[in-house]
Design an enzyme around this catalytic site. Structure first.
Site, PDB file in Angstrom:
ATOM      1  N   ILE A 234       9.226  30.139 -11.738  1.00 43.11           N
ATOM      2  CA  ILE A 234       8.393  31.177 -12.351  1.00 43.11           C
ATOM      3  C   ILE A 234       7.314  30.563 -13.232  1.00 43.11           C
ATOM      4  CG2 ILE A 234       8.418  33.121 -13.974  1.00 43.11           C
ATOM      5  CD1 ILE A 234      11.278  33.705 -13.006  1.00 43.11           C
TER       6      ILE A 234
ATOM      7  N   TYR B 151      24.590  32.473 -22.296  1.00 40.65           N
ATOM      8  CA  TYR B 151      23.286  32.741 -21.684  1.00 40.65           C
ATOM      9  C   TYR B 151      22.775  34.123 -22.069  1.00 40.65           C
ATOM     10  CZ  TYR B 151      19.739  33.545 -18.087  1.00 40.65           C
ATOM     11  OH  TYR B 151      18.561  33.840 -17.445  1.00 40.65           O
TER      12      TYR B 151
ATOM     13  N   LYS C 239      19.310  35.229 -24.333  1.00 40.92           N
ATOM     14  CA  LYS C 239      18.268  36.126 -23.848  1.00 40.92           C
ATOM     15  C   LYS C 239      18.144  37.368 -24.739  1.00 40.92           C
ATOM     16  CE  LYS C 239      16.758  33.726 -20.419  1.00 40.92           C
ATOM     17  NZ  LYS C 239      15.363  33.223 -20.405  1.00 40.92           N
TER      18      LYS C 239
ATOM     19  N   THR D 231      15.274  30.756  -7.879  1.00 45.03           N
ATOM     20  CA  THR D 231      14.810  29.520  -8.509  1.00 45.03           C
ATOM     21  C   THR D 231      15.980  28.547  -8.655  1.00 45.03           C
ATOM     22  OG1 THR D 231      15.284  30.159 -10.807  1.00 45.03           O
ATOM     23  CG2 THR D 231      13.186  30.910  -9.854  1.00 45.03           C
TER      24      THR D 231
END
Length: 327
Positions: free
Chosen positions: A52, A205, A209, A242
């Site tokens: 990205i 994680y 975020k 990704t």
């Protein structure tokens, strides 16, 4: 460590991922409109060597921006620059070393950038790790919170004065931070941001975020209070194919391989909302938004808790050893 402490975050993250995949199955990916040229403007994109971040840097350079790709592997950075220049020879794009797991590296990057006397109109906080095994950054932070959140927190804080002087009333500088739908199931443990007790890579994680969303909202409020010509928005790229998935289990990798080609977004599609937030004229002067698939949507309820935002900000300043800005 209890079994439930490991399993519950995993189930929550996969539940959110499944919801996003179903949305992507039945909804078209956001298509970028044509944007005006951005000649003379400068952008920094962290993690811009692949995925990205690379597509974001590539598109901004194509629009005429002077793009600085920031990353920690020099060979990959030079290769990314070469790929963009091969496609657009006249684009001004370069690579600078930045290791977000090191506070010293962040400070050195900012010092080097400021010594050049360049303005800064767009900062894209894109770099991330996901579901890594329990390990520490160079400064002793749990890696998700250290790289994904605290590294970007310090970088943004140290570049804020340059962003302010570069923005104007009719053309604000912009901070664009990449979060994730996993923030909806994240929990913020201010007493243990390091996830030292009952570590779960899924929980760590999601927490990193979530912290990015709350920091963005708090930053936007500070900028409004200051009357600064800078806006801060947070974007959700969706589920994108990704290299972030390299640490998932083998069964999960097999499932990903099976469904990625028709359910996952491509890196170019995943970058579209970041690019939109960075340059779209209809977002001029607009901050404090959570953007998904090119639209403003509501983030998790907890992200709007201003007291918790300030507590996180206060603790983050202590952890990265910078003074708080007066409110």
């Amino acid at each position: 460590m209890s079994f439930l402490a490991l399993v519950i975050p995993l189930l929550k993250v996969y539940y959110v991922g499944l919801k996003v995949l179903l949305y992507q199955l039945f909804n078209e990916s956001f298509t970028l409109p044509a944007f005006p040229k951005q000649n003379g403007r400068v952008a920094i994109v962290t993690g811009g060597v692949k995925g990205i971040g690379f597509e974001t840097a590539r598109h901004l350079a194509r629009l005429g921006m002077h793009v600085i790709i920031a990353g920690h592997i020099d060979s990959e950075g030079q290769e990314a620059v070469k790929r963009i220049k091969a496609e657009y020879p006249h684009d001004k794009v370069e690579f600078e070393h930045l290791d977000l797991t090191s506070l010293n590296s962040v400070c050195q990057f900012v010092k080097s950038f400021k010594n050049r006397g360049l303005p800064l109109h767009v900062l894209v906080n894109n770099a991330a790790v996901m579901l890594v095994p329990q390990r520490r950054t160079k400064d002793g932070f749990e890696e998700h919170i250290g790289l994904n959140y605290l590294g970007h927190f310090l970088l943004t804080s140290l570049l804020l004065d340059t962003l302010k002087t570069s923005g104007s009333a009719d053309s604000c500088s912009r901070v664009v931070t990449v979060s994730s739908a996993t923030h909806y199931v994240g929990s913020l443990n201010l007493e243990d941001l390091q996830s030292s007790c009952c570590y779960s890579p899924y929980g760590a994680y999601a927490q990193s975020k979530l912290a990015l969303v709350m920091f963005t909202y708090h930053l936007q409020q500070q900028l409004l209070t200051d009357g600064s010509h800078v806006t801060a928005n947070v974007v959700d790229p969706g589920v994108v194919n990704t290299d972030l998935y390299q640490h998932i289990s083998w069964p999960a990798k097999l499932c990903k391989w099976i469904v990625a080609w028709f359910l996952f977004r491509t890196p170019e599609q995943g970058a579209s909302t970041s690019i939109y937030a960075a340059v779209a004229p209809d977002l001029e002067g607009t901050g404090g938004c959570y953007l998904y698939n090119g639209q403003k949507v509501k983030s998790a309820d907890i992200t709007y808790d201003e007291q918790l935002q300030h507590q996180l900000y206060h603790q983050s300043c202590d952890l990265v050893r910078i003074a708080e800005r007066s409110r």
